[in-house]
Structures are given as C-alpha cells and as structure tokens.
Enzyme design. Structure first.
Site, short mmCIF file in Angstrom:
data_model
loop_
_atom_site.label_atom_id
_atom_site.label_comp_id
_atom_site.label_asym_id
_atom_site.label_seq_id
_atom_site.Cartn_x
_atom_site.Cartn_y
_atom_site.Cartn_z
N ASP A 294 21.56 -18.18 -36.97
CA ASP A 294 21.85 -16.80 -37.34
C ASP A 294 21.16 -15.89 -36.32
OD1 ASP A 294 22.74 -14.54 -38.61
OD2 ASP A 294 22.18 -15.19 -40.62
C1 BGC Z 1 23.97 -12.28 -40.58
C2 BGC Z 1 25.14 -13.21 -40.38
C3 BGC Z 1 26.04 -12.71 -39.30
C4 BGC Z 1 25.25 -12.48 -38.04
C5 BGC Z 1 26.07 -12.02 -36.87
C6 BGC Z 1 23.32 -11.88 -39.29
O1 BGC Z 1 22.41 -10.85 -39.47
O2 BGC Z 1 23.03 -12.89 -41.43
O3 BGC Z 1 25.83 -13.39 -41.58
O4 BGC Z 1 27.09 -13.61 -39.10
O5 BGC Z 1 24.25 -11.52 -38.30
O6 BGC Z 1 26.49 -10.73 -37.02
#
Ligand code: BGC
Length: 769
Positions: A294
C-alpha cells in the site's frame, strides 16, 4: 514411477477420459501459455541489469490521487532511466501514451509500464459505494458494474485497478467500511469473485479488461477501536473463519495481484509478513501473481518498529512483497542490501519476474498501447448506457429501513413536499468516497431527480435547513480537498426556521441528510456515528411540526439511528449512490422501483455496541430476554441491533411458508434440500432476498450462533409465489478447528431460512459422518 503404477494411471485416465477431456485440454493450454511466458520473461531478464530489475519493483504516483504525505518527483527521468515499473494516479489517453512512449521508446529494453488507479466503484460513471453495491445481493449486477468500470478505465489508458477491497468490517467507526462488502465472509467472498470476473473478463489481454488488485491483504478491517491504520490482532481461527475467505475467493476467481495492508498481522506488519505473503498466500493458497505494497507501507514498517528503511525494505522483499508503492525503499536500498548480503539475487529476480509476468498476462509486451485509444476515450466513457446501469444499480442498493403506514411510495401528482436538508440540492456528495475520475458536477441531485419524475405535478417547497456540520474543527478535517464542506452564510437558526416553514406548508417532509463525501472512506474514522448534530437539530425541529417525515439517508457506514427510527415515518438508506443519485432516489421514492436492498453490516443502537455482528458467539452466559444481571449484556441497552444484518423492507410484503426439508437425519456426503415458498402478499411487484443460515450448536470449538450459507433473490408479482430451494452439502458445515483443519463435525445443526439474519425459521437436523 514403477511400471504397474503407470498401468494404473492409464486405466484411470481411460475411465474418466470422457469427463476430463475439456478440462485436460484447458490445463494443457494453460501449461503451454505458462511455458511461453516463462521463456519470454527468462530471456528478457537475462538482458536486465540489477538496476533495471529493481526499477520494475518501483511503483510511483502520477499525482492525480494522493493519500499520504509523500509523493514522487522526477517521474519522466525515472521512466527513461528504467527505474520505474509502473505508475498509478495518472490517466487519460494522452497522459498515459506520453508515459508509455518514454518507457517503450526511450529505455534500453523497451519494457512497458503498468498503469493503475483506484477505480473502486466506477471510473467516470460512478456506481454506489461498495457497501451500497453489496446491499443489492446481486452478483450479476455487481460483476457488470466492474465490467463497465474496466471498460471506462481502459478507455483512459489504465490496465490495473486497486480493487476489489474485500476487507471484512464489523466496526462502523472505521471509515473504510464504506469501501467493502460489510461483515459477512460468505457474501463477501461471492462479491469479491464477481468483481474480479467483471474486471478481468475472459482474458486480461482484452483491450477492455484490467488486472484486479485484491486489497488490503490482510485483516485491515479489524483495526482496533475502528481507528484508521490501527493495530489488528486476532486469533488464527477468527482469521481463517471470518476474515480471510473473501481474499481467497478473489484469488480463486483469478485475481492477478494483491495489495498488502498497512496493519500488523500477528505482530508483524502485513507488508513485511512472511507468514502472510508467502506461507499463506503463495504456499497454502497457491497465488501466482504479484503483491504490491500500500501507499508508502514499506517505509511505514519502520514506524511499526522493525528498523530503518534499508532493513524494512529487505524484510518486505524477503517476506514476499514484489512492488513498492511510492516510498522508493526498494529503489534506494535493495542494491546495497544485495551487495551486503542482506537480500539475495534470487529474491530480487523472483519479484521482478512476477511484475514482468503481470505485464505479459496483460498483453503489454504484444501491444503496450492496447488500451490507449483517444477514440475510445470519447466513445466509451460516461455513456447513456453506463449511466443507466449505474442508476439501476443505485436503485437496487437502497435499503428501506422503515416505512410506517406505507408512507412511501409518494404520490406522483397532487399535494406538496417539503424537500429539506443539506444533501437535498447537492451534487458534490452524491458520489461518495474514491471517485478520482468521477466528476461530481455531472451527478444528479435529489432535487433534480424528483423534478424529473413529478415535474410540476407536485409542489416542492425547498429549504436547505442546516449545514452538513456546524463544527468548524470537524469541517477542517473533512476539507482535505477544496470546498468539500462549507458553512452557509445564514445562521443555523435562520436555516432551520426556513425548513420548518417549508414543512408547515407541505403535506409531507422529505429530509435528505447524513454523511457528506469525506465523512467516510480512508482516514475517516468517527467516534460518534450519529447524523451530525446540525442536521439532527433540524430533524428534531421538523418532527415537532407533526408532519410525516421521510428521511433519505446518505451514509458510508452504519449509523446509529435510534432517534430517527422512533421519529421518522420512513427511512430510505441510499448510501452514496453515485452519478445517477437523484434519478435513482426519485424512481424509488415515487414507486417506479420497489426497494429491495438488504444491509450487509449491522446497524447498532449506539456506538457503544460496536463491534456488533450477527455471526457472534453464544458466550457462556448468553443474552436471552433482555438485560439481566450476570448475563452477557449491557445495563443500559439491549444487545440487539437496531437493524440486523440482511435486513431491508419492501413496499410490498412477503410471506414465508414453513421450511420443508428433504430429510432431517443425514449421513456422509448426502445433500439436504431445504425449501420455502415465498408469496408476495402486498400490492406491489417486488424482489426478496431469501437467506439461508446454518448453526452448529455442538462442536469441538465454540461456533458462531449462525452463519450465512446461501441466498437467493426472487422477483414476485402481487399474489405470485415461488419455491426457493437450497442444496446443502457437508461443505457448508465445515469450519476451522483448533488445528486450523477445515472440516465438519457430525451431530446436530440448525437450518435457518428467513428474510434477514434475525427473522428466521429454524429447524434442527442431525448429520452423521
Ligand atoms: C489506500 C489504498 C489505495 C492506495 C493508492 C492507500 O492510501 O490505502 O486503498 O489503493 O492508497 O491510492
């Protein structure tokens, strides 16, 4: 192999050849494709330098969606130097083409980039938030929504979506409950599979298909106190039984990638957790795709307390992480770790191979531009057809929580409506969380939707009535984007007076209230899950007029609605319905569509009951008939939820016959057939989701009181009846025991069928081995 065993094998083959042939052919085809892919990737990797290999593991953001304090700079240079494997947060055929050109034309080995985005509930055409979609209990509709999202996303150059989000959540304080399918692992698994199939289609090589990314692996929804990014700690039995099934279902449906979560699992951050990413995901479950972290999650392993960036980057790679999102820990430290013997060449090669394989599976080596098509971008995006699908999905997602004296549906002509509330004439908050490419200006407000249906046939007296919130500190936190929530220039008292006046001169009140867009989603935990005070004050003033009040509720989570349930005549929960919000709401309020949604996360009476979920354990001192001393209950409140899992009303009524069972004593691998006849006993055509639950009152471990094991949605005309049958096999009786063995134990079971998880009929059976 010994000679006689060959003989046995050939006999077996001839005996089953007839059935096996298509399967064997498919397997042979897959094996041949895999061999081709391996040969291609092996030959490419032979030419790659260590820097180029590490570059493939680096995912950067193009900046069109930022969810942390860190972003990436110098992307153009990075692409050309081969230090970027993929970009997310960049879309639009022109933008993507430019970046792909740099990768394919200017790098030494011409390796294409992968382009990702958080396409969560639609790309340009926005569907209801996932929690709303799950309330449809309609797998075809859900799969189709993902297919449309893929078609739109690919038309803007994307080939990878960070969805489905399959985290089980039992805590409505957690803002991300809005992004998932609620609390149940069985339903969650079905939805996860439908989404993956919708995104990936029959082949990821198709120009309108994307690779799914299952997130957040794992258990993110179990954050303590519902506080975002917080610690998760749970028993292995609970993980396997209640939280892991949707991830596994997505994998079995063929998901090409996974995203590791921010939280710890058994004390180790998921991103650096070898048990999770290798032992479970790959060895036990057989996952063959790649895992991305993530947003800056590798760097955050340092904050969890596992060491500096070099250490945690090495740990993450060794744990089984293949791609590093935004933080550049892999990019800046892995080579050094290799030189110092802290990671092996083999580990880097393996991660690189998995990323290249994903690009291969997407067909990007054949055609890096396969879905970068300016014509399609004009033609396939935000079309009438897609908007119609979004409207239908929204109508099916609405849940009628209350409807006293059939106050709904409203009459399409004659009379007057006081249309009040800060969400009544509002476009901004129709879409909900995660709508990167969704344009709120194009969404349909409730006011517009109602006007589309009734025109001038009903007098609409509009008043905003209140701000979304009057609390300026709260407001500042909600405004992470420009002007998401603002204060009206009038005083709260003046606004409320206006609403009361509108109510007094109308026959009925339609109050459109609840959560605004940024009140749920990532980093949107709330300790208080009431409708914000400013709006509640308005509702209280309106209730005093004595006019019947219909609440149209916007929410990204279960809210506590005890006062509303007592004081409103009707409550229609519309979640955040998406682009076509107002039109869908109009259709349902005026009876063109009869609501059929059922909630997939329990609504508590108060925040103090959280975590609350239907598939709880009995405890040693079960709650039976209301709170008493020395039982598992509260002194001040019932244990029962306000609205249980699976609950939702209709404009019509359904009658259930008693359950007919094909047998009550079974043995071994027999199949039990449970049948009910459902009759539409009301005046409207309607849809009912019939639910099957199974209980296992005696086992080697304490089991949940019941678990959802099947459901079936039927459409019935007034007076019509249909038989609904469930075929129950021992597979549905299985659970994880203390040895984490997935098996069933003989004995007594309860078979329950009903309209929601509480209102069921229950029959006992015996099933022996
Ligand atoms: C979130 C994810 C997301 C990623 C990319 C993160 O902060 O937890 O769900 O896919 O950002 O935007």
């Amino acid at each position: 192999m010994k000679k006689n065993s060959i003989k046995r094998l050939s006999f077996k083959i001839s005996a089953v050849t007839l059935f096996m042939l298509p399967l064997a052919k498919a397997d042979a085809q897959t094996a041949a494709n895999d061999a081709k892919m391996n040969a291609f990737v092996t030959s490419l990797m032979k030419k790659m330098t260590i820097d180029e290999k590490i570059g493939q593991l680096n995912l950067v953001t193009g900046g069109m969606a930022i969810t942390g304090s860190v972003t990436n700079n110098g992307i153009d240079k990075g692409i050309v130097s081969g230090s970027i494997g993929g970009i997310f947060g960049l879309y639009g055929a022109d933008n993507v083409r430019k970046a792909q050109d740099e990768a394919v034309k200017k790098t030494r080995l011409h390796i294409p980039l992968i382009f990702g985005l958080d396409v969560i509930h639609g790309h340009r055409t926005i569907f209801p938030i996932p929690l709303g979609m799950s309330a449809t209990w309609d797998m075809d509709l859900i799969q189709n929504s993902a297919k449309i999202a893929a078609k739109e996303a690919t038309a803007e150059g994307l080939n990878w979506v960070f969805s489905p989000m399959v985290d089980i959540a039992r805590d409505a304080r957690w803002g991300r409950i809005s992004e998932g399918s609620g609390e149940d692992p069985y339903l969650g698994g079905k939805i996860a599979a439908a989404m993956v199939k919708g995104y990936q289609g029959t082949s990821m090589k198709n120009a309108d298909a994307v690779m799914a990314c299952v997130k957040h692996f794992a258990l993110y929804g179990g954050a303590e106190a519902g506080r975002e990014y917080n610690t998760v700690d749970m028993s292995r039995i609970r993980m396997y039984q209640d939280y892991l099934p949707p991830y596994k279902a997505a994998l079995d449906a063929g998901a090409g990638s996974f995203m590791s979560s921010f939280n710890t699992v058994d004390g180790v951050p998921a991103t650096a957790n070898k048990w999770l990413l290798t032992d479970l995901l790959r060895k036990e479950w057989g996952f063959k795709g790649f895992v991305v972290s993530d947003y800056t999650a590798v760097n955050e392993v340092s904050n969890h307390g596992l060491g500096d960036l070099q250490t945690v980057s090495a740990l993450s790679l060794k744990a089984g992480l293949d791609m590093d999102m935004v933080g550049e820990g892999f990019l800046t430290t892995l080579k050094k770790s290799l030189q110092q013997g802290k990671v092996t060449q083999a580990k880097i090669d393996l991660a690189c191979r998995r990323v290249l394989e994903a690009k291969y599976k997407l067909g990007l080596f054949d055609n890096p531009y396969k879905s970068i098509d300016a014509e399609r971008e004009k033609r396939d995006v935000f079309t009438e057809e897609n908007r119609k699908a979004a409207r239908i999905a929204a109508e099916h997602s609405f849940v009628l929580l209350k409807n006293t004296n059939q106050v709904l549906p409203l009459k399409k002509s004659g009379g007057s409506i006081a249309l009040v509330g800060p969400l009544a004439d509002n476009k901004r908050d129709m879409l909900g969380t995660w709508v990167i490419a969704g344009e709120w200006e194009k969404s349909i407000s409730v006011m517009e939707g109602i006007k589309h249906i009734v025109g001038d046939n009903v007098k609409i007296n509009y008043a905003k009535g209140s701000n979304i919130t009057d609390d300026t500190t709260f407001m500042k936190r909600l405004n992470f984007g420009p002007d998401m929530v603002s204060l009206d220039s009038r005083s709260p008292e003046d606004m409320m007076d206006e609403a009361v006046k509108a109510a007094k001169k109308s026959d009925i009140i339609v109050a459109v209230v609840g959560e605004s867009q940024s009140m749920s989603g990532e980093s949107s935990s709330r300790s208080d899950i009431d409708i914000p005070e400013s709006q509640k004050n308005m509702l209280k003033a309106l209730a005093k007029t004595g006019k019947p009040m219909v609440i149209v509720l916007f929410n990204g989570r279960p809210l506590s609605l005890t006062w509303e349930n007592e004081n409103a005549a009707a409550i229609l929960d519309v979640w955040a319905p998406g682009t076509e919000a107002g039109n869908a709401i109009g259709e349902v309020l005026f009876g063109n569509y009869n609501p059929s949604g059922k909630i997939t996360a329990t609504f508590p009476r108060s925040v103090g009951q959280i975590p609350i979920y239907y598939n709880h354990k009995n405890t040693g001192r079960p709650y039976t008939d209301g709170p008493t001393k020395f039982k598992s209950n509260y002194l001040d409140i019932s244990n029962d939820p306000l609205y249980p899992f699976g609950y939702g009303l209709s404009y019509t009524t359904f009658n259930y016959s008693s359950i007919k069972l094909s047998k009550t004593k079974l043995k071994g691998n027999e199949t039990l057939k449970a049948t009910v006849t459902v009759t539409n006993t009301g005046k409207y055509a309607g849809e009912e989701t019939v639910q099957l639950y199974i209980g296992d009152p005696v086992a080697s471990i304490s089991r949940s009181v019941k678990e959802l094991k099947g459901f079936s949605k039927v459409i019935l005309q007034p007076g019509q009846q249909k038989e609904v049958s469930f075929n129950i096999t021992p597979e549905l009786l299985k659970f994880y025991n203390t040895q984490l063995k997935y098996d069933w134990e003989p004995g007594e079971f309860t078979i329950e069928v009903g309209t929601n998880s509480y209102d069921t009929q229950s029959v006992k059976i015996q099933w022996m081995k």
